[in-house]
Structure formats: structure tokens, C-alpha cells
Design an enzyme around this catalytic site. Structure first.
Site, PDB file in Angstrom:
ATOM      1  N   ALA A  42      22.551 -45.346 114.357  1.00 50.83           N
ATOM      2  CA  ALA A  42      23.669 -45.939 113.630  1.00 50.83           C
ATOM      3  C   ALA A  42      24.960 -45.951 114.439  1.00 50.83           C
ATOM      4  O   ALA A  42      25.776 -46.865 114.307  1.00 50.83           O
ATOM      5  CB  ALA A  42      23.882 -45.203 112.307  1.00 50.83           C
ATOM      6  N   GLY A  91      22.177 -30.524 107.061  1.00 49.43           N
ATOM      7  CA  GLY A  91      22.913 -29.297 106.808  1.00 49.43           C
ATOM      8  C   GLY A  91      24.150 -29.120 107.664  1.00 49.43           C
ATOM      9  O   GLY A  91      24.796 -28.078 107.606  1.00 49.43           O
ATOM     10  N   HIS A 150      27.408 -33.513 110.904  1.00 45.39           N
ATOM     11  CA  HIS A 150      27.023 -34.661 111.728  1.00 45.39           C
ATOM     12  C   HIS A 150      26.962 -35.954 110.901  1.00 45.39           C
ATOM     13  O   HIS A 150      27.396 -37.014 111.348  1.00 45.39           O
ATOM     14  CB  HIS A 150      25.666 -34.375 112.387  1.00 45.39           C
ATOM     15  CG  HIS A 150      25.183 -35.441 113.294  1.00 45.39           C
ATOM     16  ND1 HIS A 150      25.754 -35.684 114.526  1.00 45.39           N
ATOM     17  CD2 HIS A 150      24.183 -36.337 113.162  1.00 45.39           C
ATOM     18  CE1 HIS A 150      25.123 -36.682 115.101  1.00 45.39           C
ATOM     19  NE2 HIS A 150      24.163 -37.102 114.300  1.00 45.39           N
ATOM     20  N   PHE A 201      27.370 -54.679 105.758  1.00 45.38           N
ATOM     21  CA  PHE A 201      27.011 -53.271 105.943  1.00 45.38           C
ATOM     22  C   PHE A 201      25.763 -52.940 105.134  1.00 45.38           C
ATOM     23  O   PHE A 201      25.828 -52.744 103.924  1.00 45.38           O
ATOM     24  CB  PHE A 201      28.187 -52.389 105.511  1.00 45.38           C
ATOM     25  CG  PHE A 201      28.039 -50.940 105.870  1.00 45.38           C
ATOM     26  CD1 PHE A 201      28.308 -50.505 107.159  1.00 45.38           C
ATOM     27  CD2 PHE A 201      27.655 -50.010 104.922  1.00 45.38           C
ATOM     28  CE1 PHE A 201      28.199 -49.159 107.496  1.00 45.38           C
ATOM     29  CE2 PHE A 201      27.539 -48.661 105.243  1.00 45.38           C
ATOM     30  CZ  PHE A 201      27.806 -48.237 106.538  1.00 45.38           C
TER      31      PHE A 201
END
Length: 159
Positions: free
Chosen positions: A57, A86, A89, A114
Site C-alpha cells: 500500500a 499489534g 505500523h 480509494f
């Protein structure tokens, strides 16, 4: 009163679909949905659809920018899937991808739709890539087709 609104048929539109390979088991369904929508509803011919594959992405905005700079396309659909883990990021990837694609649209005066899933769970991503919550790739294609027509109408009316 003058109302400008687009329809979804865009037979002569040239469309690039920039696709992330990361989470490909989801993204391929988004791609199928986008292509099906372009062909069935937009009446876009195969030869007017170009698919560009990138690693993830984060790379979508740069590839979209290069496509836009070519001047050969009427619009771009960006497809990918970013699933929260978790660590923070997710926030960086999703935010930078969104911001970069918006910048491409504004810089080149070109619709960039998008179709990047940003979900908390893999189950949510699966639901949005062709099961009970629809196919967000197809929805991104519908939005793009409408914006291609809106911008063409605005160009005619404002020139």
C-alpha cells in the site's frame, strides 16, 4: 438551476488500476470487482484498462503519480488491504497511502478512487472484498466512473 452530476457509463475512459500485492488473497477479489464493474456498468473496453502491480500500500501513491503524469488515463483506482496489527505500523501505512493518493488527484486534476481496505481485523477485510459487505473494489470503480463523467461535464461547462 444548473446541476452537474455524473453517470457511470464511460465507454471511452482509459482507466489504470494500481494494485498492491500485499494481502493478495483479498486484493485479487477487489481487482475482480473493479474490473467487472468497469466493464459491466461503465462499458469500458479491455484495451482501456491497465493494471499496475506494486509490492504494498505504501507504494500505491508513487505508482499512481507516475500513471497520472503520463497523461494517458482518465482516472486511477487504487486497491489494497491494510489490516491493523499489534503495532502502530497500520496507522502510518494507511495514513500515508491515503494522503499520497489524495495528493496525486489534486496535483494532476485526475480522479483517484480509494479502494484500499483499512480494517481492524481480517474478517472485516474478507467481508469487504466480496462477501456480505459487498466488494469495495467494485464500489471504487463506480465512484471513479462517476467522477470521470463529472469532471468531463465541468470541463465542458467551464470552458
Amino acid at each position: 438551476m444548473n446541476v452537474v452530476q455524473g453517470n457511470i457509463e464511460a465507454k471511452n475512459a482509459k482507466v489504470a488500476i494500481v494494485v498492491s500485492r500485499f494481502n493478495s488473497f483479498l486484493v485479487e477479489s477487489l481487482l475482480d470487482g473493479a474490473i467487472d464493474t468497469l466493464k459491466r456498468f461503465g462499458q469500458v473496453a479491455d484495451e482501456n484498462i491497465t493494471v499496475v502491480r506494486v509490492p504494498g500500500a505504501v507504494e500505491l501513491p508513487l505508482a499512481a503519480r507516475r500513471v497520472a503524469a503520463s497523461g494517458k488515463f482518465d482516472g486511477i483506482i487504487a486497491l489494497g488491504a491494510v489490516i491493523r496489527g499489534g503495532t502502530p505500523h497500520f496507522d502510518f501505512v494507511a495514513g500515508e497511502c491515503n494522503k499520497g493518493l489524495a495528493q496525486v488527484a489534486l496535483e494532476f486534476d485526475l480522479p483517484v478512487s480509494f479502494g484500499v481496505l483499512t480494517t481492524d481485523t481480517i474478517e472485516q477485510a474478507i467481508e469487504r472484498s466480496g462477501t456480505k459487505a459487498g466488494n469495495k473494489g467494485g464500489e471504487a470503480a463506480l465512484g471513479l466512473l462517476e467522477m470521470v463523467n463529472v469532471l468531463q461535464q465541468l470541463e465542458q461547462q467551464l470552458s
